[in-house]
Enzyme design. Sequence first.
Site, PDB file in Angstrom:
ATOM      1  N   ASP A 168     107.791  87.909  61.568  1.00 16.57           N
ATOM      2  CA  ASP A 168     106.666  86.383  62.018  1.00 16.57           C
ATOM      3  C   ASP A 168     106.215  85.236  61.440  1.00 16.57           C
ATOM      4  O   ASP A 168     107.195  84.561  60.880  1.00 16.57           O
ATOM      5  CB  ASP A 168     105.120  87.536  60.822  1.00 16.57           C
ATOM      6  CG  ASP A 168     104.414  88.018  62.402  1.00 16.57           C
ATOM      7  OD1 ASP A 168     103.674  87.601  62.686  1.00 16.57           O
ATOM      8  OD2 ASP A 168     103.227  88.657  61.657  1.00 16.57           O
ATOM      9  N   ARG A 220     107.828  87.602  70.295  1.00 16.91           N
ATOM     10  CA  ARG A 220     106.179  87.745  71.299  1.00 16.91           C
ATOM     11  C   ARG A 220     106.030  86.839  72.169  1.00 16.91           C
ATOM     12  O   ARG A 220     106.049  85.503  72.200  1.00 16.91           O
ATOM     13  CB  ARG A 220     105.318  87.975  70.144  1.00 16.91           C
ATOM     14  CG  ARG A 220     104.854  89.176  69.403  1.00 16.91           C
ATOM     15  CD  ARG A 220     104.346  90.408  70.118  1.00 16.91           C
ATOM     16  NE  ARG A 220     102.721  89.625  69.986  1.00 16.91           N
ATOM     17  CZ  ARG A 220     102.514  89.652  69.090  1.00 16.91           C
ATOM     18  NH1 ARG A 220     102.744  90.767  67.322  1.00 16.91           N
ATOM     19  NH2 ARG A 220     100.953  89.273  68.776  1.00 16.91           N
ATOM     20  N   ASP A 224      97.808  88.782  69.261  1.00 15.42           N
ATOM     21  CA  ASP A 224      98.050  89.923  68.833  1.00 15.42           C
ATOM     22  C   ASP A 224      97.341  90.711  69.997  1.00 15.42           C
ATOM     23  O   ASP A 224      95.914  90.916  70.145  1.00 15.42           O
ATOM     24  CB  ASP A 224      97.225  90.917  67.322  1.00 15.42           C
ATOM     25  CG  ASP A 224      98.347  89.537  66.414  1.00 15.42           C
ATOM     26  OD1 ASP A 224      99.003  89.290  66.688  1.00 15.42           O
ATOM     27  OD2 ASP A 224      98.422  90.253  64.800  1.00 15.42           O
TER      28      ASP A 224
END
Length: 542
Positions: A168, A220, A224
């Site tokens: 992350d 990604r 989210d």
Amino acid sequence: MKKFMFLALLAGAILSCNSGNEEKTSTTVDEPSTSFLPPLMGWSSWNTYHVNINEELIKRQADAMVSQGLKDVGYLYINTDDGFFGWRDETGLMHTHPDRFPNGMKPVADHIHSLGLKAGIYSDAGTNTCGSMGDNDVRGIGSGLYGHEQQDMDLYLKEWGFDFIKIDYCGASELGLDEHQRYAEIVDAIHKTGRTDVSINICRWAYPGAWAAELARSWRMSGDIQDGWSYVKSIIGESLYLSSFAHDGHYNDMDMLEIGRSLTQSEEEVHFGIWCIMSSPLLIGCDMTTIRESSLNLLKNKELIAINQDKLGLQAYVAQRFGDCYAFVKDIEELHGNKRAMALYNPTEQPFEFTVDWKTMELGGDVKVRDLVHQKDLGTFNGSFTYTVEPHGVLVASIEGQRLETDVYEAEWAYLPFYNEIGTRRQMINFLPEETASGGMMVTNIGGQPGNDIVWKNVYSEQGGDYEMTVYCNSKFKRNEKTRDLHVLVNDVEQAVVNNLHSDEIEAIKVKVALQPGFNKVTMNNTIFWAPDIDRFTLKKL
Ligand code: GLA
């Protein structure tokens, strides 16, 4: 006003006096290799549990993956997301959360492995984790990889034995680091553990750039996901033009699945069907021990899984836009073969009747259509296909007919080596909505420096030979601009240069190009000044 020019500049000359460049002119672009990993399939703890996880919970989910038959259809990874961190001791060694994982993480990984599954874990590129910010998990403060890269990677991957890591970026955002460099340092530490089989996910919440494919199995490309239709819809919206960036076993990650939670049946079909055709990783995000039958069946739909795990590893692109509705397509099984996967997607609040001209799907003759969600044949259709899709609905189908050689290549299908969505380049090459462009989209800010190209990697010609290429482009002058020139290359060899373009509207520029039989790489650029903004090009055999 449309200007029509015919410029066969250089084409003939370049092709006939190219003996110094034998190698490049005589070979076509290789077909993409098929010896790579498919999108990752598994489960992740985040969507349902956030940081409220523990050893028993993860083990129970691993057991359920097997007992619910999910392992049998390909789900393999059990990923522990944020929430396992405890504290660092005086040597910097990470300890696990005393209440949630009192026995450390090794028993968790061991249990997962004992079931024939693979184990995934989580960290952050910076000092603090996202959970320490978004979920008030104070244990995440100081638990990121920053300054502990080797120590943590040795512990998680070598000692505990995890096989996947999601990295992350919350803590690194605070530090103002360069993303590419930061992830490269961490990947270097991963390699130094001696593990060569670890799957890596970059979690920077936007398409990070071409470098991501060199470092990670997936990245990604959005913020989210959460349990709601608006998230599914908005992530699909952000994925429309990213197909070229997924290649050779490296995939855009549309985030973990919200199937088995509060979406309707038809929304779940959109969610799973589109994630499948886009070759996104498929990480289940619900409680697998209590999942309802309909959601479980959808997640186990082998025909949808097959287009996700297809050996070509392609992401579908927008073949045609119908206002807010889209028709996606991609090759499956064989490049430029007779069978393709198609999705007709209706995100609106009204039913929508699609009429798809098979030519747009590059198919001719009688086309067999099979609905993959409901696993039923819809029949054989000639010329075109009309089908009504319900609101928040999708038809995902395999279509099989006679493959045609297409004559249209949209700019928004092309590979843009310098594109990213993290804003690290000024006046970056970008997608530009334009009503008068086909598909409503152009690519702008091409050129200005070497490498800032627009590239179509798979331009197909059955026979090879000379073609008239028509480039639809707009050469509106930018500020302080003196000239707009367009260079056209085929398989890295310059075919044509069109000088002094200047038009405020989309105009059709004609050049002559020679294609090799099979797949060709077409590049347009300008290594010094801006090239025109490009809508599409078409090909006509001469
Ligand atoms: C970020 C990620 C999520 C999840 C959380 C954990 O928000 O994008 O997928 O991993 O962090 O804190």
